[in-house]
Design a protein around this motif. Structure first.
Motif, short mmCIF file in Angstrom:
data_model
loop_
_atom_site.label_atom_id
_atom_site.label_comp_id
_atom_site.label_asym_id
_atom_site.label_seq_id
_atom_site.Cartn_x
_atom_site.Cartn_y
_atom_site.Cartn_z
N ALA A 19 1.01 -1.52 0.18
CA ALA A 19 0.16 0.52 -0.24
C ALA A 19 0.64 1.10 0.11
O ALA A 19 0.68 2.64 -1.14
CB ALA A 19 -0.94 0.25 1.40
N ARG A 24 -0.72 1.29 -8.89
CA ARG A 24 -1.58 0.33 -9.12
C ARG A 24 -2.42 -1.00 -8.62
O ARG A 24 -2.95 -1.01 -7.60
CB ARG A 24 -1.88 -0.35 -10.82
CG ARG A 24 -1.16 1.58 -11.39
CD ARG A 24 -1.23 1.12 -12.64
NE ARG A 24 -0.91 2.73 -13.76
CZ ARG A 24 -0.01 2.07 -15.01
NH1 ARG A 24 -0.18 0.65 -15.89
NH2 ARG A 24 0.15 3.12 -15.85
N GLN A 25 -2.41 -1.73 -9.08
CA GLN A 25 -3.06 -3.19 -8.88
C GLN A 25 -2.55 -3.53 -7.26
O GLN A 25 -3.30 -4.18 -6.26
CB GLN A 25 -3.21 -4.36 -9.29
CG GLN A 25 -4.44 -4.33 -11.33
CD GLN A 25 -3.35 -3.42 -12.11
OE1 GLN A 25 -2.56 -3.01 -11.96
NE2 GLN A 25 -3.60 -3.50 -13.03
N ARG A 27 -0.98 -1.68 -5.15
CA ARG A 27 -1.57 -0.64 -3.71
C ARG A 27 -2.73 -0.68 -3.53
O ARG A 27 -3.50 -1.02 -2.62
CB ARG A 27 -1.25 0.91 -4.87
CG ARG A 27 -1.39 1.60 -3.62
CD ARG A 27 -1.38 2.95 -4.42
NE ARG A 27 -1.34 3.80 -3.37
CZ ARG A 27 -1.24 5.57 -3.51
NH1 ARG A 27 -2.51 5.99 -5.08
NH2 ARG A 27 -2.06 6.24 -2.68
N VAL A 28 -3.67 -1.28 -4.80
CA VAL A 28 -5.28 -1.42 -4.55
C VAL A 28 -4.63 -2.98 -3.10
O VAL A 28 -6.10 -2.99 -2.04
CB VAL A 28 -6.00 -1.41 -5.39
CG1 VAL A 28 -7.64 -2.21 -4.52
CG2 VAL A 28 -6.15 -0.18 -5.75
N MET A 31 -3.85 -1.99 0.59
CA MET A 31 -4.45 -1.12 0.76
C MET A 31 -5.78 -2.37 1.60
O MET A 31 -6.18 -2.07 2.70
CB MET A 31 -5.55 0.42 0.72
CG MET A 31 -4.36 1.07 -0.04
SD MET A 31 -3.85 2.23 0.74
CE MET A 31 -5.12 3.41 0.86
N LEU A 32 -6.20 -3.19 0.81
CA LEU A 32 -7.20 -3.99 1.53
C LEU A 32 -7.03 -4.72 2.24
O LEU A 32 -7.27 -5.08 3.09
CB LEU A 32 -7.89 -4.59 -0.01
CG LEU A 32 -8.88 -5.40 0.62
CD1 LEU A 32 -9.97 -5.56 1.13
CD2 LEU A 32 -9.21 -6.55 -1.00
N GLU A 76 -2.73 8.07 3.95
CA GLU A 76 -3.46 6.88 3.42
C GLU A 76 -4.11 5.91 3.95
O GLU A 76 -5.09 5.43 4.81
CB GLU A 76 -3.90 6.83 1.82
CG GLU A 76 -3.86 8.33 1.21
CD GLU A 76 -3.38 7.88 0.06
OE1 GLU A 76 -3.04 7.35 -0.73
OE2 GLU A 76 -3.32 9.10 -0.96
#
Length: 402
Positions: A19, A24-25, A27-28, A31-32, A76
């Motif tokens: 994260a 892009r993917q 990092r997503v 975060m999840l 974030e």
């Protein structure tokens, strides 16, 4: 709960690093994964997991104080902590799941309006930094002054807290000690009393692996005295619920020093590389999570082996990414670079073919000389790799079969 807390705290470094530094993917997904880690820590019924989650969040904030763009990423992630608390509270209030926050301390901690203030402050700071980023204004973090101030202030606060805890531990009565930290403080105090009565040889070299129970309940008398007085619960402990105190009894002063040296040297080396390598950051955060948990729990079959596997994989992965194309053959350097990284050797280089010298690049770092003992090390590495590959392949095949 201790097993689960240790495992999620160690593996959280992977999602937090993705994260923080992913694209892009990646990092997503990071975060999840970070959100799930924080929510899992809150609902794990383990104060240790909660402390690890808060500690890793603060550490990520600290390492980001050298660059504004990194601080934006860190904020974030930090906002995920109050958001996960809000989600858990909502689920509990609406009875949507079987989630439970068992401890009274945890309930008082999370069912408070302070988290709205924390989230609001993080959001405001994030918006200010984002505006300055878009306006391309000067980045005051690049000088490193703010970072140094925060590090010094944090060190002073930690040292003051430890000193205050030691002073209170000597002032307050044993009755209060027995109730503090779910009885852990009483167990730690008895452990130190037992260690203090050991001979000089045992103090330096320990009493041997697995001897904690014998030293506490059979050799020493303080534990039974505290149990009879009601100051220590009547459970039988095979460890001090503190990895370092357990090692102090079983391995002695020299054993603890050598063990902590592994972490100090590794963290020092990783700290220099975390700004460029997400793999190093993941291992750095994973080790920190493990160290936080080690203060309140013991070595687990889930987390401890994973920590040392993570150390090896991080080093091997770093060398692999750097040197996996340093060979004319399309596949030779792939495995050779991993082996060089795991063993800490420098391989390849110039070679003679049919009497002609061919200039080739080196693979790996020459951190030590190659010896004949590296032959069985390589054999063990190949054997373990083959076994793990076989198990992984069987697992994949079985999952498709089911």
């Amino acid at each position: 709960n201790n097993w689960y807390a240790g495992y999620i705290s160690v593996t959280a470094g992977i999602s937090l690093a993705a994260a923080y530094m992913g694209k892009r993917q990646g990092r997503v997904l990071g975060m999840l994964g970070s959100f799930l880690f924080l929510a899992s820590a809150i609902t794990s019924n383990s104060t240790t997991a909660i402390m690890a989650a808060c500690g890793l969040s603060l550490l990520l904030f600290l390492v980001s104080l050298r660059q504004r763009s990194r601080l934006l990423r860190a904020l974030e992630i930090l906002m995920l902590l109050p958001l996960s608390i809000f989600m858990v509270r909502l689920f509990l209030l609406l009875h949507l799941t079987g989630l439970v926050i068992a401890g009274d301390v945890e309930k008082r901690l999370f069912f408070t309006t302070v988290w709205y203030i924390v989230f609001g402050a993080e959001a405001v700071l994030y918006l200010i930094l984002r505006i300055r980023e878009r306006q391309q204004q000067k980045d005051f973090l690049e000088s490193g002054k703010i970072y140094r101030i925060v590090v010094v202030a944090g060190a002073v606060m930690i040292c003051s807290g430890v000193l205050l805890g030691c002073l209170l531990g000597g002032i307050v009565g044993n009755e209060m000690v027995s109730e503090a930290a779910d009885g852990r403080l009483a167990l730690w105090k008895v452990t130190l009393l037992t260690y203090g009565k050991e001979g000089a040889l045992y103090k330096f070299f320990g009493t041997g692996p697995g001897s904690y129970y014998h030293m506490l309940y059979q050799w020493g008398s303080d534990a039974m005295d505290w149990i009879n007085k009601g100051l220590l619960d009547n459970n039988i402990y095979s460890n001090a619920h503190n990895e370092w105190l357990t090692l102090l009894v079983e391995q002695g002063f020299f054993g603890v020093t050598a063990y902590i040296g592994i972490f100090i040297t590794t963290l020092t080396d990783l700290r220099k590389k975390i700004s460029q390598s997400p793999e190093c950051l993941a291992v750095f955060l994973g080790l920190t999570g493990y160290l936080i948990c080690s203060l309140f729990t013991f070595q687990h079959v889930l987390s401890t082996p994973f920590v040392f596997a993570l150390l090896g994989m991080a080093l091997g992965w770093r060398i692999f990414r750097r040197d996996h194309r340093k060979h004319a053959s399309p596949n030779s350097a792939q495995t050779e670079s991993v082996c060089a990284g795991l063993l800490g050797l420098r391989l390849a280089g110039d070679a003679w073919y049919h009497g002609v010298l061919h200039k080739k690049e080196y693979i790996g770092d020459a951190s030590r000389e190659i010896t004949h003992e590296d032959i069985p090390r390589v054999c063990r590495l190949m054997t373990v790799t083959a076994i793990l590959t076989l198990l992984l392949s069987c697992g994949v095949k079985l999952s498709f079969a089911l």
